[in-house]
Each structure stands twice: as C-alpha cells, then as structure tokens.
Motif scaffolding. Structure first.
Motif, PDB file in Angstrom:
ATOM      1  N   ARG A  62       0.736  -1.300   0.261  1.00 49.98           N
ATOM      2  CA  ARG A  62       0.043  -0.069   0.020  1.00 49.98           C
ATOM      3  C   ARG A  62       0.708   1.479  -0.216  1.00 49.98           C
ATOM      4  NH1 ARG A  62      -5.025  -1.452   3.901  1.00 49.98           N
ATOM      5  NH2 ARG A  62      -5.726  -3.272   2.773  1.00 49.98           N
ATOM      6  N   ILE A  63       1.895   1.257   0.703  1.00 53.20           N
ATOM      7  CA  ILE A  63       2.735   2.409   0.771  1.00 53.20           C
ATOM      8  C   ILE A  63       3.398   2.835  -0.573  1.00 53.20           C
ATOM      9  CG2 ILE A  63       5.158   3.029   1.675  1.00 53.20           C
ATOM     10  CD1 ILE A  63       4.429   1.866   4.253  1.00 53.20           C
ATOM     11  N   ASP A  64       3.760   1.676  -1.044  1.00 56.24           N
ATOM     12  CA  ASP A  64       4.310   1.606  -2.641  1.00 56.24           C
ATOM     13  C   ASP A  64       3.207   2.158  -3.569  1.00 56.24           C
ATOM     14  OD1 ASP A  64       6.777   0.723  -1.893  1.00 56.24           O
ATOM     15  OD2 ASP A  64       6.406  -1.450  -2.548  1.00 56.24           O
ATOM     16  N   ASP A  65       2.111   1.824  -3.422  1.00 50.28           N
ATOM     17  CA  ASP A  65       0.958   2.276  -4.247  1.00 50.28           C
ATOM     18  C   ASP A  65       0.768   3.744  -3.925  1.00 50.28           C
ATOM     19  OD1 ASP A  65       0.531  -0.248  -5.549  1.00 50.28           O
ATOM     20  OD2 ASP A  65      -1.340  -0.757  -4.178  1.00 50.28           O
ATOM     21  N   TYR A  66       0.943   4.359  -2.822  1.00 50.22           N
ATOM     22  CA  TYR A  66       0.681   5.775  -2.523  1.00 50.22           C
ATOM     23  C   TYR A  66       1.820   6.443  -3.145  1.00 50.22           C
ATOM     24  CZ  TYR A  66      -0.044   9.775   0.221  1.00 50.22           C
ATOM     25  OH  TYR A  66      -0.328  10.984   0.704  1.00 50.22           O
ATOM     26  N   ALA A  67       2.964   5.948  -2.989  1.00 53.32           N
ATOM     27  CA  ALA A  67       3.917   6.676  -3.184  1.00 53.32           C
ATOM     28  C   ALA A  67       3.987   7.016  -4.980  1.00 53.32           C
ATOM     29  CB  ALA A  67       5.514   6.011  -3.009  1.00 53.32           C
ATOM     30  N   HIS A  68       3.532   5.884  -5.491  1.00 55.16           N
ATOM     31  CA  HIS A  68       3.456   5.969  -6.993  1.00 55.16           C
ATOM     32  C   HIS A  68       2.314   6.942  -7.481  1.00 55.16           C
ATOM     33  CE1 HIS A  68       3.785   4.705 -11.060  1.00 55.16           C
ATOM     34  NE2 HIS A  68       2.363   4.377 -11.156  1.00 55.16           N
ATOM     35  N   GLU A  69       1.399   7.011  -6.567  1.00 58.23           N
ATOM     36  CA  GLU A  69       0.252   7.944  -6.727  1.00 58.23           C
ATOM     37  C   GLU A  69       0.615   9.304  -6.548  1.00 58.23           C
ATOM     38  OE1 GLU A  69      -3.145   7.033  -4.813  1.00 58.23           O
ATOM     39  OE2 GLU A  69      -3.523   5.096  -5.520  1.00 58.23           O
ATOM     40  N   VAL A  70       1.355   9.518  -5.518  1.00 63.12           N
ATOM     41  CA  VAL A  70       1.875  10.884  -5.250  1.00 63.12           C
ATOM     42  C   VAL A  70       2.914  11.263  -6.350  1.00 63.12           C
ATOM     43  CG1 VAL A  70       3.513  12.284  -3.885  1.00 63.12           C
ATOM     44  CG2 VAL A  70       1.708  10.702  -2.894  1.00 63.12           C
ATOM     45  N   GLU A  71       3.746  10.365  -6.983  1.00 63.09           N
ATOM     46  CA  GLU A  71       4.589  10.972  -7.887  1.00 63.09           C
ATOM     47  C   GLU A  71       3.908  11.244  -9.204  1.00 63.09           C
ATOM     48  OE1 GLU A  71       7.338   7.663  -8.912  1.00 63.09           O
ATOM     49  OE2 GLU A  71       8.225   7.621  -6.901  1.00 63.09           O
ATOM     50  N   ILE A  72       2.677  10.520  -9.448  1.00 64.49           N
ATOM     51  CA  ILE A  72       1.820  10.767 -10.763  1.00 64.49           C
ATOM     52  C   ILE A  72       1.260  12.063 -10.364  1.00 64.49           C
ATOM     53  CG2 ILE A  72      -0.043   9.963 -12.108  1.00 64.49           C
ATOM     54  CD1 ILE A  72       0.840   7.172 -11.488  1.00 64.49           C
ATOM     55  N   ALA A  73       0.729  12.422  -9.177  1.00 65.56           N
ATOM     56  CA  ALA A  73      -0.167  13.643  -9.396  1.00 65.56           C
ATOM     57  C   ALA A  73       0.629  15.002  -9.469  1.00 65.56           C
ATOM     58  CB  ALA A  73      -0.283  13.696  -7.707  1.00 65.56           C
ATOM     59  N   GLY A  74       1.906  15.009  -9.459  1.00 65.84           N
ATOM     60  CA  GLY A  74       2.497  16.489  -9.749  1.00 65.84           C
ATOM     61  C   GLY A  74       2.362  17.662  -8.783  1.00 65.84           C
ATOM     62  N   PRO A  75       3.018  18.449  -8.803  1.00 65.87           N
ATOM     63  CA  PRO A  75       3.018  19.503  -7.952  1.00 65.87           C
ATOM     64  C   PRO A  75       1.866  20.528  -7.857  1.00 65.87           C
ATOM     65  CG  PRO A  75       4.647  20.110  -9.760  1.00 65.87           C
ATOM     66  CD  PRO A  75       4.020  18.674 -10.133  1.00 65.87           C
ATOM     67  N   ASP A  76       1.102  20.649  -9.010  1.00 59.76           N
ATOM     68  CA  ASP A  76      -0.588  21.205  -9.025  1.00 59.76           C
ATOM     69  C   ASP A  76      -1.495  20.560  -8.266  1.00 59.76           C
ATOM     70  OD1 ASP A  76       0.849  23.081 -10.920  1.00 59.76           O
ATOM     71  OD2 ASP A  76       0.136  22.181 -12.570  1.00 59.76           O
ATOM     72  N   ALA A  77      -1.373  19.382  -8.298  1.00 59.88           N
ATOM     73  CA  ALA A  77      -2.479  18.485  -7.467  1.00 59.88           C
ATOM     74  C   ALA A  77      -2.099  18.506  -5.873  1.00 59.88           C
ATOM     75  CB  ALA A  77      -2.464  17.101  -7.989  1.00 59.88           C
ATOM     76  N   LEU A  78      -0.513  18.570  -5.763  1.00 55.17           N
ATOM     77  CA  LEU A  78      -0.156  18.415  -4.122  1.00 55.17           C
ATOM     78  C   LEU A  78      -0.576  20.014  -3.761  1.00 55.17           C
ATOM     79  CD1 LEU A  78       3.151  16.754  -4.374  1.00 55.17           C
ATOM     80  CD2 LEU A  78       0.895  15.869  -3.669  1.00 55.17           C
ATOM     81  N   ALA A  79      -0.352  21.101  -4.447  1.00 63.32           N
ATOM     82  CA  ALA A  79      -0.815  22.439  -4.041  1.00 63.32           C
ATOM     83  C   ALA A  79      -2.211  22.556  -3.682  1.00 63.32           C
ATOM     84  CB  ALA A  79      -0.291  23.642  -5.004  1.00 63.32           C
ATOM     85  N   THR A  80      -2.890  21.820  -4.569  1.00 57.01           N
ATOM     86  CA  THR A  80      -4.651  22.011  -4.351  1.00 57.01           C
ATOM     87  C   THR A  80      -5.052  21.228  -3.132  1.00 57.01           C
ATOM     88  OG1 THR A  80      -4.860  21.954  -6.547  1.00 57.01           O
ATOM     89  CG2 THR A  80      -6.791  21.395  -5.638  1.00 57.01           C
ATOM     90  N   GLU A  81      -4.327  20.209  -2.859  1.00 54.36           N
ATOM     91  CA  GLU A  81      -4.626  19.425  -1.731  1.00 54.36           C
ATOM     92  C   GLU A  81      -4.309  20.077  -0.350  1.00 54.36           C
ATOM     93  OE1 GLU A  81      -6.529  16.526  -1.249  1.00 54.36           O
ATOM     94  OE2 GLU A  81      -6.885  16.881  -3.513  1.00 54.36           O
ATOM     95  N   LEU A  82      -3.044  20.709  -0.474  1.00 55.90           N
ATOM     96  CA  LEU A  82      -2.579  21.545   0.559  1.00 55.90           C
ATOM     97  C   LEU A  82      -3.487  22.633   0.950  1.00 55.90           C
ATOM     98  CD1 LEU A  82      -0.212  21.796   2.500  1.00 55.90           C
ATOM     99  CD2 LEU A  82       1.117  23.104   0.923  1.00 55.90           C
ATOM    100  N   ALA A  83      -3.967  23.306  -0.012  1.00 59.78           N
ATOM    101  CA  ALA A  83      -5.164  24.490   0.141  1.00 59.78           C
ATOM    102  C   ALA A  83      -6.310  23.865   0.662  1.00 59.78           C
ATOM    103  CB  ALA A  83      -5.036  25.217  -1.225  1.00 59.78           C
ATOM    104  N   ARG A  84      -6.722  22.808   0.214  1.00 61.41           N
ATOM    105  CA  ARG A  84      -7.917  22.277   0.900  1.00 61.41           C
ATOM    106  C   ARG A  84      -7.839  21.964   2.357  1.00 61.41           C
ATOM    107  NH1 ARG A  84      -9.673  17.323  -1.995  1.00 61.41           N
ATOM    108  NH2 ARG A  84     -11.458  17.138  -0.619  1.00 61.41           N
ATOM    109  N   ALA A  85      -6.512  21.297   2.520  1.00 57.41           N
ATOM    110  CA  ALA A  85      -6.161  20.973   4.193  1.00 57.41           C
ATOM    111  C   ALA A  85      -6.063  22.258   4.820  1.00 57.41           C
ATOM    112  CB  ALA A  85      -5.138  20.048   4.179  1.00 57.41           C
ATOM    113  N   SER A  86      -5.643  23.111   4.462  1.00 54.31           N
ATOM    114  CA  SER A  86      -5.701  24.401   4.996  1.00 54.31           C
ATOM    115  C   SER A  86      -7.182  25.278   5.681  1.00 54.31           C
ATOM    116  CB  SER A  86      -4.832  25.672   4.590  1.00 54.31           C
ATOM    117  OG  SER A  86      -3.292  25.093   4.347  1.00 54.31           O
ATOM    118  N   ASP A  87      -7.858  25.055   4.376  1.00 57.24           N
ATOM    119  CA  ASP A  87      -9.390  25.603   4.389  1.00 57.24           C
ATOM    120  C   ASP A  87     -10.031  24.736   5.538  1.00 57.24           C
ATOM    121  OD1 ASP A  87      -8.845  27.371   2.708  1.00 57.24           O
ATOM    122  OD2 ASP A  87      -9.681  26.299   1.017  1.00 57.24           O
TER     123      ASP A  87
END
Length: 121
Positions: A62-87
């Motif tokens: 599961r950790i390997d799958d998650y790490a793969h998903e994070v690699e695929i997501a890219g910086p834009d998706a990570l910034a969007t998720e970080l903004a959602r978490a802050s809200d």
C-alpha cells in the motif's frame, strides 16, 4: 545300476490366514494423534509471526502504491490538496481542551504511587 536319490519337493506355502493378513502394517493411532497435536501447536506458535509478516507485506504494498500516486499527481495537485487541508483546518472549531491542573482520578485517590503530600493541589 546307478543309484539316484530324489529329493522330496518342498510343500507349497499354505494360503495366508486371517491373522497373517491382519499382520500387515496399519496406521498407528496414538502416534498419529501426537503428531497432529504437535503440528497444531507449532501452527499456534507460528501464527503471530506469520500474521505480522503478512500484515507488514500488505502495508508495504500500500505504501508503494501511495508513493506511486504521489509521483503521478504532480506539484499542481499537491498544492491544491494543501490548500484544501488549510481550509479544512481553518474551519475547525475549538476542540476539547483539558482543564489545567486537573489530576487524573487515580492520582486524586492516591492509587498511582504518588504520595498525597508530594502532589500539587
């Protein structure tokens, strides 16, 4: 004239009796029961280790799958998720805050090894 001696023929083996047929190898019951109990005991002793190994293996997948998903997501998706978490964190209201200097009930009753004179009141 020659003298010839004849040897008497050996009698044929008689057919096996019931007792002789029963004398064949049979599965011994007591050693079989002992072996089964031993195998069950080994299984019971090895179960926690085997279960932990399987759980750890599944978690690593599961950790390997998650790490793969994070690699695929890219910086834009990570910034969007970080903004959602802050809200989300900003929208949270105050949670349960323990009262200051409120001792645990066991401490108040003197059951936790702390002397009453050494406690704060």
């Amino acid at each position: 004239m020659t003298l010839t001696t004849t040897r008497p023929e050996a009698p044929a083996d008689p057919p096996p009796t019931r007792r002789a047929r029963r004398a064949r190898w049979r599965l011994p019951v007591v050693p079989l029961v002992i072996a089964v109990v031993c195998f069950l005991g080994v299984g019971v002793l090895l179960y926690p280790a085997a279960a932990a190994w399987m759980s750890q293996y599944q978690q690593s997948l599961r950790i390997d799958d998650y790490a793969h998903e994070v690699e695929i997501a890219g910086p834009d998706a990570l910034a969007t998720e970080l903004a959602r978490a802050s809200d989300y964190n900003a929208a949270l209201t105050g949670g349960g805050v323990p009262r200051p200097r409120r001792a645990h009930p066991a401490v108040r009753r003197g059951r936790c090894g702390v002397r009453r004179s050494a406690r704060r009141r």
